[in-house]
Each structure stands twice: as structure tokens, then as C-alpha cells.
Design a protein around this motif. Structure first.
Motif, short mmCIF file in Angstrom:
data_model
loop_
_atom_site.label_atom_id
_atom_site.label_comp_id
_atom_site.label_asym_id
_atom_site.label_seq_id
_atom_site.Cartn_x
_atom_site.Cartn_y
_atom_site.Cartn_z
N UNK A 57 -6.44 8.34 -7.10
CA UNK A 57 -5.54 7.12 -7.50
C UNK A 57 -3.94 7.65 -6.86
N UNK A 58 -4.05 7.59 -5.58
CA UNK A 58 -2.89 7.78 -4.99
C UNK A 58 -2.78 7.11 -3.36
N UNK A 59 -1.83 6.58 -2.97
CA UNK A 59 -1.71 6.12 -1.68
C UNK A 59 -1.30 7.34 -0.84
N UNK A 60 -1.56 7.21 0.56
CA UNK A 60 -1.36 8.12 1.59
C UNK A 60 -0.40 7.37 2.91
N UNK A 61 0.46 8.18 2.89
CA UNK A 61 1.44 7.48 4.03
C UNK A 61 1.52 8.82 5.17
N UNK A 62 1.20 8.14 6.51
CA UNK A 62 1.63 9.11 7.53
C UNK A 62 3.00 8.66 8.02
N UNK A 63 3.78 9.76 8.25
CA UNK A 63 5.02 9.77 8.91
C UNK A 63 4.95 10.45 10.01
N UNK B 104 6.19 15.20 15.26
CA UNK B 104 5.40 15.91 14.37
C UNK B 104 4.86 14.83 13.29
N UNK B 105 3.60 14.74 13.08
CA UNK B 105 3.04 14.06 12.30
C UNK B 105 2.83 14.70 10.73
N UNK B 106 3.21 14.01 9.67
CA UNK B 106 2.99 14.55 8.39
C UNK B 106 2.42 13.36 7.49
N UNK B 107 1.30 13.90 6.85
CA UNK B 107 0.93 12.92 5.66
C UNK B 107 1.59 13.30 4.22
N UNK B 108 1.86 12.20 3.35
CA UNK B 108 2.41 12.36 2.33
C UNK B 108 1.99 11.62 1.16
N UNK B 109 1.83 11.86 -0.18
CA UNK B 109 1.22 11.18 -1.25
C UNK B 109 2.14 10.48 -1.98
N UNK B 110 1.75 9.22 -2.41
CA UNK B 110 2.54 8.27 -3.02
C UNK B 110 1.61 7.89 -4.50
N UNK B 111 2.37 7.98 -5.61
CA UNK B 111 1.39 7.73 -7.04
C UNK B 111 1.44 6.16 -7.11
N UNK B 112 0.85 5.63 -6.21
CA UNK B 112 0.79 4.29 -6.24
C UNK B 112 -1.00 3.87 -6.28
N UNK B 113 -1.51 3.16 -7.07
CA UNK B 113 -2.95 3.20 -7.05
C UNK B 113 -3.22 1.75 -6.31
N UNK B 114 -2.54 0.57 -6.40
CA UNK B 114 -3.50 -0.63 -5.86
C UNK B 114 -2.85 -1.08 -4.47
N UNK B 115 -1.72 -0.15 -3.82
CA UNK B 115 -1.00 -0.82 -2.72
C UNK B 115 -0.55 0.68 -2.16
N UNK B 116 0.14 0.24 -0.88
CA UNK B 116 1.03 1.39 -0.60
C UNK B 116 2.22 0.80 0.14
#
Length: 122
Positions: free
Chosen positions: A29-35, A91-103
Motif C-alpha cells: 500500500x504505497x506509491x513508488x516515484x522515480x527521481x 543518477x536514478x533513485x526510487x522512493x516510496x510515498x505512503x499514498x494508496x490510490x494515487x501517486x
């Protein structure tokens, strides 16, 4: 914990597939963001995907070239990058957001993975 890998050196026009593996989380239950962070530039959000994979977002610069996807059974998010350009270098990073239904690439980040270097030669 997030672990990103898959970076490397590729020629302009080439492809790479980045992966982000999450471990130690009780559920998906988290979204993933690539930076990404290019040399001498600020870190910028590039793409994100919601917990179910049903909602995705791309910045205009990568739209049509990058595809984000996730496999919750393997706790993995992929960023397929096509038609790479030298300006995609960084440099590419992945990161976690505690958002369930969107990002959102502008939301609060709760966990960062280490970066993986992508170099696109001209």
C-alpha cells in the motif's frame, strides 16, 4: 528498504530497464516515484505509480519513452526507458510515498533507495 538497480552505459537511442525492489514492508500500500539527478542539477521526479499500478504519471520530457510498471507479487517496480537521450543521464533513485490510490512526484517521500547511474552517450 528500497534497492534500485539496472543502470549502465548506453548509446543515444538505446534502452535500459531500471528495477526497484522493496523489502521489509508489510504490504504494497504505497506509491513508488522515480527521481533522477543530472550532474549539477537538482533532483527531479520523473514518473510515479500508485499501489495498484492503476495510476501512473510521467513528466513531459519522458512521456512516450518511459514506462513504469509494478509487480506486487515480487515487490518490484520497473522503469523501462526507451529512445534514451544524453540529457537522460543522471543518477536514478526510487522512493516510496505512503499514498494508496494515487501517486505524485511532488508528495512527501517516506523512504529513499540508493541511486543507480544511467549514462547515455551521444
Amino acid at each position: 528498504q528500497l534497492q534500485a538497480f539496472g543502470g549502465g552505459l548506453v548509446q543515444s537511442g538505446g534502452s535500459l530497464r531500471l528495477s526497484c525492489v522493496a523489502s521489509g514492508f508489510q504490504d504494497n500500500d504505497y506509491a513508488i516515484v522515480w527521481f533522477r539527478q543530472a550532474p549539477g542539477r537538482y533532483r527531479e521526479g520523473v514518473s510515479c505509480i500508485s499501489s495498484s499500478g492503476g495510476s501512473t504519471y510521467y513528466i513531459d520530457d519522458v512521456k512516450g519513452r518511459f514506462t513504469i510498471s509494478r509487480d506486487n507479487a515480487k515487490n518490484t517496480v520497473h522503469l523501462q526507458m526507451e529512445s534514451l537521450k544524453p540529457e537522460d543521464t543522471g543518477v536514478y533513485f526510487c522512493a516510496l510515498e505512503n499514498i494508496v490510490s494515487d501517486c505524485s512526484i511532488y508528495g512527501r517521500i517516506d523512504s529513499w533507495g540508493q541511486g543507480t547511474l544511467v549514462t547515455v552517450s551521444s
